[in-house]
Design a protein around this motif. Structure first.
Motif, PDB file in Angstrom:
ATOM      1  N   LYS A 110       0.844  -1.213   0.000  1.00  0.00           N
ATOM      2  CA  LYS A 110       0.000   0.000   0.000  1.00  0.00           C
ATOM      3  C   LYS A 110       0.872   1.254   0.000  1.00  0.00           C
ATOM      4  O   LYS A 110       0.621   2.203  -0.748  1.00  0.00           O
ATOM      5  CB  LYS A 110      -0.917  -0.035   1.236  1.00  0.00           C
ATOM      6  CG  LYS A 110      -1.674   1.253   1.507  1.00  0.00           C
ATOM      7  CD  LYS A 110      -2.779   1.495   0.518  1.00  0.00           C
ATOM      8  CE  LYS A 110      -3.679   2.652   0.897  1.00  0.00           C
ATOM      9  NZ  LYS A 110      -3.298   3.922   0.327  1.00  0.00           N
ATOM     10  N   ILE A 111       1.911   1.260   0.820  1.00  0.00           N
ATOM     11  CA  ILE A 111       2.816   2.411   0.862  1.00  0.00           C
ATOM     12  C   ILE A 111       3.503   2.604  -0.481  1.00  0.00           C
ATOM     13  O   ILE A 111       3.600   3.731  -0.986  1.00  0.00           O
ATOM     14  CB  ILE A 111       3.841   2.253   2.005  1.00  0.00           C
ATOM     15  CG1 ILE A 111       3.150   2.467   3.356  1.00  0.00           C
ATOM     16  CG2 ILE A 111       5.015   3.218   1.853  1.00  0.00           C
ATOM     17  CD1 ILE A 111       3.998   2.123   4.557  1.00  0.00           C
ATOM     18  N   LEU A 112       3.967   1.511  -1.073  1.00  0.00           N
ATOM     19  CA  LEU A 112       4.618   1.603  -2.386  1.00  0.00           C
ATOM     20  C   LEU A 112       3.652   2.150  -3.431  1.00  0.00           C
ATOM     21  O   LEU A 112       4.026   3.001  -4.250  1.00  0.00           O
ATOM     22  CB  LEU A 112       5.151   0.236  -2.799  1.00  0.00           C
ATOM     23  CG  LEU A 112       5.859   0.148  -4.157  1.00  0.00           C
ATOM     24  CD1 LEU A 112       7.008   1.148  -4.261  1.00  0.00           C
ATOM     25  CD2 LEU A 112       6.367  -1.277  -4.388  1.00  0.00           C
ATOM     26  N   SER A 113       2.405   1.719  -3.388  1.00  0.00           N
ATOM     27  CA  SER A 113       1.386   2.230  -4.306  1.00  0.00           C
ATOM     28  C   SER A 113       1.200   3.737  -4.132  1.00  0.00           C
ATOM     29  O   SER A 113       1.131   4.487  -5.110  1.00  0.00           O
ATOM     30  CB  SER A 113       0.067   1.491  -4.070  1.00  0.00           C
ATOM     31  OG  SER A 113      -0.951   2.018  -4.876  1.00  0.00           O
ATOM     32  N   ASP A 114       1.152   4.190  -2.872  1.00  0.00           N
ATOM     33  CA  ASP A 114       1.004   5.625  -2.591  1.00  0.00           C
ATOM     34  C   ASP A 114       2.209   6.417  -3.103  1.00  0.00           C
ATOM     35  O   ASP A 114       2.052   7.517  -3.646  1.00  0.00           O
ATOM     36  CB  ASP A 114       0.846   5.862  -1.088  1.00  0.00           C
ATOM     37  CG  ASP A 114      -0.484   5.358  -0.546  1.00  0.00           C
ATOM     38  OD1 ASP A 114      -1.393   5.045  -1.348  1.00  0.00           O
ATOM     39  OD2 ASP A 114      -0.603   5.260   0.695  1.00  0.00           O
ATOM     40  N   ILE A 115       3.406   5.867  -2.937  1.00  0.00           N
ATOM     41  CA  ILE A 115       4.618   6.537  -3.421  1.00  0.00           C
ATOM     42  C   ILE A 115       4.562   6.679  -4.936  1.00  0.00           C
ATOM     43  O   ILE A 115       4.801   7.770  -5.485  1.00  0.00           O
ATOM     44  CB  ILE A 115       5.889   5.773  -2.989  1.00  0.00           C
ATOM     45  CG1 ILE A 115       6.101   5.911  -1.482  1.00  0.00           C
ATOM     46  CG2 ILE A 115       7.120   6.266  -3.753  1.00  0.00           C
ATOM     47  CD1 ILE A 115       7.187   5.003  -0.912  1.00  0.00           C
ATOM     48  N   CYS A 172       6.877   9.552   1.496  1.00  0.00           N
ATOM     49  CA  CYS A 172       8.205   8.992   1.767  1.00  0.00           C
ATOM     50  C   CYS A 172       8.549   9.056   3.258  1.00  0.00           C
ATOM     51  O   CYS A 172       9.203   8.148   3.780  1.00  0.00           O
ATOM     52  CB  CYS A 172       9.268   9.669   0.908  1.00  0.00           C
ATOM     53  SG  CYS A 172       9.188   9.141  -0.823  1.00  0.00           S
ATOM     54  N   GLN A 173       8.092  10.096   3.930  1.00  0.00           N
ATOM     55  CA  GLN A 173       8.282  10.183   5.387  1.00  0.00           C
ATOM     56  C   GLN A 173       7.547   9.025   6.066  1.00  0.00           C
ATOM     57  O   GLN A 173       8.097   8.356   6.943  1.00  0.00           O
ATOM     58  CB  GLN A 173       7.750  11.512   5.913  1.00  0.00           C
ATOM     59  CG  GLN A 173       7.717  11.597   7.420  1.00  0.00           C
ATOM     60  CD  GLN A 173       8.813  12.439   8.002  1.00  0.00           C
ATOM     61  OE1 GLN A 173       9.336  13.321   7.345  1.00  0.00           O
ATOM     62  NE2 GLN A 173       9.174  12.151   9.226  1.00  0.00           N
ATOM     63  N   ASP A 174       6.313   8.771   5.630  1.00  0.00           N
ATOM     64  CA  ASP A 174       5.547   7.631   6.172  1.00  0.00           C
ATOM     65  C   ASP A 174       6.281   6.318   5.886  1.00  0.00           C
ATOM     66  O   ASP A 174       6.324   5.430   6.741  1.00  0.00           O
ATOM     67  CB  ASP A 174       4.150   7.572   5.557  1.00  0.00           C
ATOM     68  CG  ASP A 174       3.258   8.722   6.004  1.00  0.00           C
ATOM     69  OD1 ASP A 174       3.593   9.406   7.000  1.00  0.00           O
ATOM     70  OD2 ASP A 174       2.215   8.943   5.338  1.00  0.00           O
ATOM     71  N   LYS A 210      16.001   9.644   0.795  1.00  0.00           N
ATOM     72  CA  LYS A 210      16.534  10.493  -0.280  1.00  0.00           C
ATOM     73  C   LYS A 210      15.528  11.530  -0.761  1.00  0.00           C
ATOM     74  O   LYS A 210      15.915  12.555  -1.308  1.00  0.00           O
ATOM     75  CB  LYS A 210      16.989   9.631  -1.459  1.00  0.00           C
ATOM     76  CG  LYS A 210      18.215   8.817  -1.141  1.00  0.00           C
ATOM     77  CD  LYS A 210      18.659   7.984  -2.327  1.00  0.00           C
ATOM     78  CE  LYS A 210      19.893   7.188  -1.958  1.00  0.00           C
ATOM     79  NZ  LYS A 210      20.414   6.413  -3.085  1.00  0.00           N
ATOM     80  N   SER A 211      14.247  11.270  -0.561  1.00  0.00           N
ATOM     81  CA  SER A 211      13.205  12.207  -1.003  1.00  0.00           C
ATOM     82  C   SER A 211      12.871  13.267   0.037  1.00  0.00           C
ATOM     83  O   SER A 211      12.028  14.125  -0.206  1.00  0.00           O
ATOM     84  CB  SER A 211      11.933  11.433  -1.369  1.00  0.00           C
ATOM     85  OG  SER A 211      12.181  10.567  -2.445  1.00  0.00           O
ATOM     86  N   LEU A 212      13.521  13.203   1.183  1.00  0.00           N
ATOM     87  CA  LEU A 212      13.212  14.146   2.262  1.00  0.00           C
ATOM     88  C   LEU A 212      14.245  15.269   2.337  1.00  0.00           C
ATOM     89  O   LEU A 212      15.400  15.079   1.949  1.00  0.00           O
ATOM     90  CB  LEU A 212      13.152  13.399   3.601  1.00  0.00           C
ATOM     91  CG  LEU A 212      12.161  12.233   3.677  1.00  0.00           C
ATOM     92  CD1 LEU A 212      12.179  11.611   5.057  1.00  0.00           C
ATOM     93  CD2 LEU A 212      10.753  12.670   3.294  1.00  0.00           C
ATOM     94  N   ASP A 213      13.817  16.419   2.857  1.00  0.00           N
ATOM     95  CA  ASP A 213      14.670  17.603   2.929  1.00  0.00           C
ATOM     96  C   ASP A 213      15.268  17.845   4.308  1.00  0.00           C
ATOM     97  O   ASP A 213      16.286  18.511   4.433  1.00  0.00           O
ATOM     98  CB  ASP A 213      13.867  18.860   2.548  1.00  0.00           C
ATOM     99  CG  ASP A 213      13.373  18.808   1.121  1.00  0.00           C
ATOM    100  OD1 ASP A 213      14.050  18.193   0.267  1.00  0.00           O
ATOM    101  OD2 ASP A 213      12.292  19.374   0.853  1.00  0.00           O
ATOM    102  N   ASN A 214      14.632  17.351   5.339  1.00  0.00           N
ATOM    103  CA  ASN A 214      15.038  17.643   6.709  1.00  0.00           C
ATOM    104  C   ASN A 214      16.331  16.897   7.055  1.00  0.00           C
ATOM    105  O   ASN A 214      16.316  15.712   7.379  1.00  0.00           O
ATOM    106  CB  ASN A 214      13.909  17.261   7.672  1.00  0.00           C
ATOM    107  CG  ASN A 214      14.206  17.628   9.108  1.00  0.00           C
ATOM    108  OD1 ASN A 214      15.357  17.702   9.521  1.00  0.00           O
ATOM    109  ND2 ASN A 214      13.149  17.837   9.877  1.00  0.00           N
ATOM    110  N   GLU A 215      17.457  17.620   6.978  1.00  0.00           N
ATOM    111  CA  GLU A 215      18.767  16.989   7.165  1.00  0.00           C
ATOM    112  C   GLU A 215      18.965  16.454   8.583  1.00  0.00           C
ATOM    113  O   GLU A 215      19.586  15.407   8.781  1.00  0.00           O
ATOM    114  CB  GLU A 215      19.889  17.975   6.807  1.00  0.00           C
ATOM    115  CG  GLU A 215      19.927  18.351   5.333  1.00  0.00           C
ATOM    116  CD  GLU A 215      20.047  17.159   4.391  1.00  0.00           C
ATOM    117  OE1 GLU A 215      20.766  16.189   4.725  1.00  0.00           O
ATOM    118  OE2 GLU A 215      19.414  17.187   3.316  1.00  0.00           O
ATOM    119  N   GLU A 216      18.435  17.144   9.569  1.00  0.00           N
ATOM    120  CA  GLU A 216      18.570  16.676  10.951  1.00  0.00           C
ATOM    121  C   GLU A 216      17.823  15.355  11.141  1.00  0.00           C
ATOM    122  O   GLU A 216      18.332  14.405  11.743  1.00  0.00           O
ATOM    123  CB  GLU A 216      18.042  17.731  11.932  1.00  0.00           C
ATOM    124  CG  GLU A 216      18.213  17.311  13.389  1.00  0.00           C
ATOM    125  CD  GLU A 216      17.672  18.345  14.375  1.00  0.00           C
ATOM    126  OE1 GLU A 216      17.750  18.053  15.578  1.00  0.00           O
ATOM    127  OE2 GLU A 216      17.182  19.405  13.945  1.00  0.00           O
TER     128      GLU A 216
END
Length: 195
Positions: free
Chosen positions: A81-86, A102-104, A161-167
């Motif tokens: 399901k997550i892959l489908s949403d991505i 991607c966060q999920d 890799k799709s996220l921006d929050n470096e911390e």
């Protein structure tokens, strides 16, 4: 869905040109296989006169491995399901939705990683007390379990890799590296016990 299908049906779907299921579902299946092996060893320890003094502990391990097996089976479908949403969010070109999904996916795969590491701990626990006639199964559990951990982490890494929050990314990386180190150490301990 896949919990009610045959192994052959899952493998046919996985090997098809469809995008779903994917590697995350395979990682969850690896975790379920490890849980099943732990249960197998526990079941063949319980009730044996030679292992009477560890029977209560083997029963506790069995109860937890059976619960984790169910959770990992559910994760096969949840990952699909997550892959489908991505895939849908990428097709829509909605970058905010891509980041959210991607966060999920990172959180889901970290949860899978933690469950897989818990199974590695259970693999060690049952290997320490379990029926020595099953020593090769201790080792198989170690290899499959460590593969489940590494496979779940691979899904964490690709979605980070799709996220921006470096911390956030740095914290997750520290956490999964620690979990991978623990799994590798547990694998080596189990292999040593088996031989």
């Amino acid at each position: 869905m896949y919990g009610q299908k045959t192994i052959e049906e899952f493998l046919e779907d996985l090997s098809s040109s469809n995008s779903i299921p994917g590697g995350g579902s395979a990682a969850a299946l690896s975790g379920a296989l490890n849980a099943a092996l732990i249960s197998f060893i526990a079941n063949l320890t319980i009730g044996k006169e030679k292992y009477k003094e560890v029977e209560a502990e083997a029963k506790e391990i069995l109860a937890e491995s059976e619960e984790l097996k169910k959770e990992m089976l559910l994760m096969i479908d949840q990952d699909s399901k997550i892959l489908s949403d991505i895939l849908d969010s990428y097709k829509a070109g909605d970058q905010e939705k891509v980041r959210s999904v991607c966060q999920d996916a990172v959180e889901f795969s970290m949860d899978m990683t933690k469950k897989a590491v818990r199974l590695m701990r259970l693999s060690l626990e049952i290997s320490e007390i379990g029926n020595r006639m099953l020593a090769s199964d201790f080792e198989v559990a170690a290899y499959i379990g460590d593969a489940a951990v590494g496979s779940a982490i691979a899904n964490v890494k690709i979605n980070l890799k799709s996220l921006d929050n470096e911390e956030y990314k740095s914290n997750i990386k520290k956490e999964y590296l620690k979990l991978k180190d623990e799994s590798s150490r547990l694998k080596e301990e189990i292999i040593e016990l088996a031989n």
